[in-house]
Write a protein that holds these residues in place. Structure first.
Motif, PDB file in Angstrom:
ATOM      1  N   LYS A 100      69.971  53.631 -21.264  1.00 19.40           N
ATOM      2  CA  LYS A 100      69.572  52.216 -21.203  1.00 19.40           C
ATOM      3  C   LYS A 100      68.055  52.085 -21.105  1.00 19.40           C
ATOM      4  O   LYS A 100      67.447  51.239 -21.756  1.00 19.40           O
ATOM      5  CB  LYS A 100      70.227  51.538 -19.999  1.00 19.40           C
ATOM      6  CG  LYS A 100      71.713  51.251 -20.179  1.00 19.40           C
ATOM      7  CD  LYS A 100      72.269  50.532 -18.957  1.00 19.40           C
ATOM      8  CE  LYS A 100      73.736  50.192 -19.140  1.00 19.40           C
ATOM      9  NZ  LYS A 100      74.298  49.498 -17.948  1.00 19.40           N
ATOM     10  N   ALA A 101      67.447  52.932 -20.286  1.00 22.89           N
ATOM     11  CA  ALA A 101      65.993  52.875 -20.148  1.00 22.89           C
ATOM     12  C   ALA A 101      65.303  53.214 -21.463  1.00 22.89           C
ATOM     13  O   ALA A 101      64.317  52.573 -21.843  1.00 22.89           O
ATOM     14  CB  ALA A 101      65.542  53.841 -19.050  1.00 22.89           C
ATOM     15  N   VAL A 120      63.910  62.663 -29.687  1.00 26.44           N
ATOM     16  CA  VAL A 120      64.075  62.638 -28.238  1.00 26.44           C
ATOM     17  C   VAL A 120      63.914  64.067 -27.741  1.00 26.44           C
ATOM     18  O   VAL A 120      64.529  64.993 -28.286  1.00 26.44           O
ATOM     19  CB  VAL A 120      65.452  62.083 -27.830  1.00 26.44           C
ATOM     20  CG1 VAL A 120      65.625  62.145 -26.311  1.00 26.44           C
ATOM     21  CG2 VAL A 120      65.626  60.657 -28.337  1.00 26.44           C
ATOM     22  N   ARG A 121      63.089  64.239 -26.741  1.00 31.35           N
ATOM     23  CA  ARG A 121      62.864  65.573 -26.194  1.00 31.35           C
ATOM     24  C   ARG A 121      63.056  65.535 -24.686  1.00 31.35           C
ATOM     25  O   ARG A 121      62.348  64.812 -23.981  1.00 31.35           O
ATOM     26  CB  ARG A 121      61.463  66.074 -26.566  1.00 31.35           C
ATOM     27  CG  ARG A 121      61.406  66.395 -28.063  1.00 31.35           C
ATOM     28  CD  ARG A 121      60.083  66.885 -28.539  1.00 31.35           C
ATOM     29  NE  ARG A 121      60.153  67.180 -29.959  1.00 31.35           N
ATOM     30  CZ  ARG A 121      59.117  67.215 -30.785  1.00 31.35           C
ATOM     31  NH1 ARG A 121      57.916  66.982 -30.318  1.00 31.35           N
ATOM     32  NH2 ARG A 121      59.287  67.491 -32.068  1.00 31.35           N
ATOM     33  N   SER A 122      64.020  66.297 -24.225  1.00 31.65           N
ATOM     34  CA  SER A 122      64.379  66.313 -22.810  1.00 31.65           C
ATOM     35  C   SER A 122      63.984  67.632 -22.166  1.00 31.65           C
ATOM     36  O   SER A 122      63.933  68.677 -22.815  1.00 31.65           O
ATOM     37  CB  SER A 122      65.889  66.106 -22.638  1.00 31.65           C
ATOM     38  OG  SER A 122      66.317  64.929 -23.293  1.00 31.65           O
ATOM     39  N   LEU A 136      71.599  66.033 -24.193  1.00 27.74           N
ATOM     40  CA  LEU A 136      70.988  64.748 -23.819  1.00 27.74           C
ATOM     41  C   LEU A 136      70.160  64.189 -24.966  1.00 27.74           C
ATOM     42  O   LEU A 136      70.190  62.985 -25.238  1.00 27.74           O
ATOM     43  CB  LEU A 136      70.117  64.948 -22.576  1.00 27.74           C
ATOM     44  CG  LEU A 136      69.533  63.688 -21.945  1.00 27.74           C
ATOM     45  CD1 LEU A 136      70.633  62.703 -21.545  1.00 27.74           C
ATOM     46  CD2 LEU A 136      68.674  64.051 -20.734  1.00 27.74           C
ATOM     47  N   ASP A 137      69.427  65.067 -25.671  1.00 26.83           N
ATOM     48  CA  ASP A 137      68.656  64.629 -26.840  1.00 26.83           C
ATOM     49  C   ASP A 137      69.569  63.966 -27.869  1.00 26.83           C
ATOM     50  O   ASP A 137      69.258  62.885 -28.400  1.00 26.83           O
ATOM     51  CB  ASP A 137      67.959  65.826 -27.500  1.00 26.83           C
ATOM     52  CG  ASP A 137      66.831  66.395 -26.659  1.00 26.83           C
ATOM     53  OD1 ASP A 137      66.425  65.737 -25.686  1.00 26.83           O
ATOM     54  OD2 ASP A 137      66.368  67.504 -26.988  1.00 26.83           O
ATOM     55  N   ARG A 138      70.695  64.613 -28.154  1.00 29.52           N
ATOM     56  CA  ARG A 138      71.611  64.081 -29.169  1.00 29.52           C
ATOM     57  C   ARG A 138      72.243  62.774 -28.715  1.00 29.52           C
ATOM     58  O   ARG A 138      72.375  61.826 -29.509  1.00 29.52           O
ATOM     59  CB  ARG A 138      72.700  65.109 -29.462  1.00 29.52           C
ATOM     60  CG  ARG A 138      72.204  66.322 -30.248  1.00 29.52           C
ATOM     61  CD  ARG A 138      73.298  67.368 -30.381  1.00 29.52           C
ATOM     62  NE  ARG A 138      72.864  68.502 -31.183  1.00 29.52           N
ATOM     63  CZ  ARG A 138      73.562  69.625 -31.315  1.00 29.52           C
ATOM     64  NH1 ARG A 138      74.727  69.765 -30.678  1.00 29.52           N
ATOM     65  NH2 ARG A 138      73.107  70.608 -32.077  1.00 29.52           N
ATOM     66  N   GLU A 143      72.155  56.946 -29.786  1.00 25.83           N
ATOM     67  CA  GLU A 143      72.154  55.530 -29.397  1.00 25.83           C
ATOM     68  C   GLU A 143      70.932  54.809 -29.969  1.00 25.83           C
ATOM     69  O   GLU A 143      71.046  53.678 -30.483  1.00 25.83           O
ATOM     70  CB  GLU A 143      72.162  55.411 -27.865  1.00 25.83           C
ATOM     71  CG  GLU A 143      73.456  55.841 -27.209  1.00 25.83           C
ATOM     72  CD  GLU A 143      74.585  54.833 -27.439  1.00 25.83           C
ATOM     73  OE1 GLU A 143      74.296  53.679 -27.784  1.00 25.83           O
ATOM     74  OE2 GLU A 143      75.749  55.227 -27.279  1.00 25.83           O
ATOM     75  N   LEU A 144      69.780  55.426 -29.897  1.00 26.87           N
ATOM     76  CA  LEU A 144      68.558  54.803 -30.423  1.00 26.87           C
ATOM     77  C   LEU A 144      68.652  54.628 -31.937  1.00 26.87           C
ATOM     78  O   LEU A 144      68.223  53.597 -32.488  1.00 26.87           O
ATOM     79  CB  LEU A 144      67.333  55.651 -30.063  1.00 26.87           C
ATOM     80  CG  LEU A 144      66.985  55.743 -28.568  1.00 26.87           C
ATOM     81  CD1 LEU A 144      65.813  56.706 -28.364  1.00 26.87           C
ATOM     82  CD2 LEU A 144      66.641  54.377 -27.998  1.00 26.87           C
ATOM     83  N   ASN A 145      69.231  55.605 -32.607  1.00 26.36           N
ATOM     84  CA  ASN A 145      69.377  55.522 -34.051  1.00 26.36           C
ATOM     85  C   ASN A 145      70.335  54.399 -34.440  1.00 26.36           C
ATOM     86  O   ASN A 145      70.083  53.642 -35.396  1.00 26.36           O
ATOM     87  CB  ASN A 145      69.874  56.858 -34.598  1.00 26.36           C
ATOM     88  CG  ASN A 145      69.982  56.876 -36.109  1.00 26.36           C
ATOM     89  OD1 ASN A 145      71.075  56.731 -36.651  1.00 26.36           O
ATOM     90  ND2 ASN A 145      68.852  57.047 -36.786  1.00 26.36           N
TER      91      ASN A 145
END
Length: 400
Positions: A100-101, A120-122, A136-138, A143-145
């Motif tokens: 969500k953030a 995304v890089r975690s 977590l990246d995936r 979601e962002l995609n």
């Protein structure tokens, strides 16, 4: 952006060399924390500093505006010992809260509207977190995609969403600004900078602050044969450099009469080196009074006639205290580039009546002999003169 989704505003600071200090690391971290708190003393909000492994989180009060958070990040970017500064959000250590953030973080951004590529890089500092970094990246990236339709580019993304999982919370952010690197000021002792109004000495001072030295500044004025312009200029340079250490002090020695004595000695070609040796002797006496362990100059090998190897050797002979020359292997272009970056170049280029203009022989000696210089000093009683000059010292404290 909703505060509930984004969590709490914070500034995330990444440590550099400090993390390599082994058994002494705690001492370096404590000094760094003290320097950060001192730098933020006047920002106008209460900042809660939390130490993490290799990271310091500056937690800001709920409702802190973007301008204040930006000011906090900007201010700490000048504190040596930090390599990266990130405007971040502190959220619950939960995949849903993190996602969500990240979604809210990209809302209303112009580059997102343009359709920039992203990744995304975690990083998990707490390995107990249920998802691996790749998982977590995936999850977040998917979601962002789905929401923003941004193309994924894992090699050279235009936008990186960073997620860091810590022991008690997670941090989500994009981008950042580089810090100064180096070591916290005060971890390497004290030094005294011979501060002219030129380009080189302020850069030399910065480089030694970045190596952990707390420095005082000593300026030789041509008074009473010149005006106070050079003092004002030195003061402005010290103020610009004060961002890196705080509580800086400028000391001024009226040097004009001593220069006239050197000029009257009749050794015209040796006058510049003789003057330089007297400055170093005076600086050594001042440094002892200030409990500084080294002198710092802006010398660069071969840049001017007084900075040949033989002349530098003749200057070293004048004092017992170590002379640090952090610019010794740099050329003028490199020094000017660094002066521009740290904000001193424009000040250094302002005109002023420097004390060195009082001694300007048509041809300066490039290979001064120590025996000849000592003969001049015996006539001047240089050791006693240096003590007298140090006794005429005047202090200029920065306002505030």
């Amino acid at each position: 952006m909703t505060m509930s989704a984004l969590g709490e505003p914070c500034v995330l600071l990444k440590l550099g060399e400090v993390v390599l200090k082994g058994n002494n690391r705690e001492l370096f971290e404590r000094r760094l924390q003290g320097n950060i708190r001192a730098a933020l003393k006047d920002v106008g909000v209460k900042v809660d500093l939390r130490q993490r492994h290799g990271v310091i989180a500056l937690l800001l009060p709920d409702g802190t505006g973007a301008e204040v958070a930006d000011a906090v990040a900007e201010r700490v970017s000048y504190v040596p010992g930090l390599v990266w500064i990130h405007r971040a959000w502190r959220v619950a250590k939960d995949p849903t809260a993190i996602t969500k953030a990240a979604i809210e973080l990209l809302a209303d951004r112009d580059d997102v509207r343009r359709g920039v590529s992203f990744a995304v890089r975690s990083r998990r500092r707490d390995k107990r977190f249920p998802l691996t970094s790749m998982q977590l990246d995936r999850s977040v990236g998917g979601e962002l995609n789905d929401i923003y339709g941004l193309p994924v580019d894992l090699k050279k993304p235009e936008l990186v969403v960073s997620i860091e999982i810590d022991r008690d919370e997670a941090f989500v952010f994009t981008g950042g600004q580089p810090g100064q690197g180096g070591l916290p000021v005060g971890t390497s002792g004290r030094g005294l900078v011979l501060m002219s109004g030129g380009i080189d000495s302020p850069v030399a001072a910065y480089r030694m602050m970045r190596r952990g030295l707390r420095v005082d500044f000593l300026h030789f004025s041509g008074i009473p044969f010149t005006t106070s312009e050079s003092i004002y200029k030195a003061y402005a340079l010290v103020r610009a450099l004060d961002r890196f250490q705080g509580k800086s002090r400028l000391w001024v020695v009226p040097f004009g009469k001593a220069q006239q004595s050197i000029k009257a000695s009749g050794q015209d070609r040796l006058a510049v080196i003789a003057q330089r040796r007297l400055m170093l002797k005076t600086a050594e006496e001042v440094a002892r009074r200030l409990r500084a362990g080294a002198l710092i100059t802006g010398d660069s090998l071969g840049q001017v006639s007084s900075q040949t190897l033989q002349n530098i050797t003749a200057q070293d002979d004048a004092v017992d205290m170590p002379i640090l020359r952090p610019l010794i292997g740099l050329d003028k272009t490199e020094i000017m580039a660094e002066a521009r970056r740290i904000g001193t170049l424009e000040i250094s280029e302002l005109p002023d009546e420097d004390c060195c203009t009082l001694l300007a022989p048509r041809r300066a000696e490039t290979a001064a002999k120590i025996a000849d210089l000592k003969q001049i000093e015996r006539r001047l009683d240089a050791e006693e003169l240096a003590v007298q000059l140090a006794g005429s010292l005047q202090e200029y404290r920065l306002d505030g």
